[in-house]
Design an enzyme around this catalytic site. Sequence first.
Site, short mmCIF file in Angstrom:
data_model
loop_
_atom_site.label_atom_id
_atom_site.label_comp_id
_atom_site.label_asym_id
_atom_site.label_seq_id
_atom_site.Cartn_x
_atom_site.Cartn_y
_atom_site.Cartn_z
CG HIS A 183 46.58 37.92 40.50
ND1 HIS A 183 47.51 38.91 40.50
CD2 HIS A 183 45.74 38.21 41.52
CE1 HIS A 183 47.24 39.76 41.47
NE2 HIS A 183 46.17 39.36 42.11
P1 TYD Z 1 42.71 41.42 42.73
O1 TYD Z 1 43.85 42.09 42.02
O2 TYD Z 1 42.35 40.03 42.30
O3 TYD Z 1 43.00 41.41 44.30
P2 TYD Z 1 43.98 40.52 45.20
O4 TYD Z 1 45.21 40.27 44.41
O5 TYD Z 1 44.21 41.35 46.39
O6 TYD Z 1 43.30 39.26 45.58
O7 TYD Z 1 41.43 42.36 42.65
C1 TYD Z 1 40.27 42.10 43.37
C2 TYD Z 1 39.13 42.85 42.72
O8 TYD Z 1 39.35 44.25 42.80
C3 TYD Z 1 38.96 42.52 41.24
O9 TYD Z 1 37.57 42.49 40.96
C4 TYD Z 1 39.60 43.66 40.52
C5 TYD Z 1 39.40 44.83 41.49
N1 TYD Z 1 40.49 45.82 41.46
C6 TYD Z 1 40.23 47.11 41.00
O10 TYD Z 1 39.09 47.44 40.60
N2 TYD Z 1 41.25 48.02 41.01
C7 TYD Z 1 42.48 47.72 41.44
O11 TYD Z 1 43.40 48.59 41.43
C8 TYD Z 1 42.74 46.39 41.90
C9 TYD Z 1 44.11 45.99 42.40
C10 TYD Z 1 41.71 45.47 41.89
#
Ligand code: TYD
Length: 136
Positions: free
Chosen positions: A51
């Site tokens: 992303h």
């Molecule tokens: P995501 O940012 O997609 O994680 P990564 O980049 O590590 O793969 O987030 C994964 C899940 O966690 C998504 O459902 C959103 C949630 N999340 C939060 O609730 N708070 C946060 O601070 C972050 C970064 C993610």
Amino acid sequence: MLSNCKLIELHRITQPSGNLTSIEGSVHLPFDIRRVYYLNDVPGGAARGGHAHKKLQQFMIAMSGSFDVLLNDGKEKRVFHMERSSYGLYLSTMIWRELHNFSPGSVCLVLASEHYDESDYYRNFGQYIKAAGLSS
Ligand code: TYD
């Protein structure tokens, strides 16, 4: 832009009794820190990220173990191998990132400029490229 993303060496005080590393928002990093989160227990072969963010700036540190961060601004790609807690990777806004090759026991600490906001994400590469003005 990818050229804005860079490794930053951290302020480390080394003593016979161990290391102390400090990070101050807007002093050592180009943003104030509003949120801290970390990734751990990432299974071998798993990928994270996938992303880009509209407004969010981040700083990633390999607190333990190692992993790779692939950055892509739609024009250029770069891979950073993160393996020491003495430096971190600054990610500016509007950069597509993917995290791969987590070693067993690795921990990725992330300092972030904003609170969590799902509407700040581009989770589709095509939409990100379009928003970045790189395709019609
Ligand atoms: P995501 O940012 O997609 O994680 P990564 O980049 O590590 O793969 O987030 C994964 C899940 O966690 C998504 O459902 C959103 C949630 N999340 C939060 O609730 N708070 C946060 O601070 C972050 C970064 C993610």
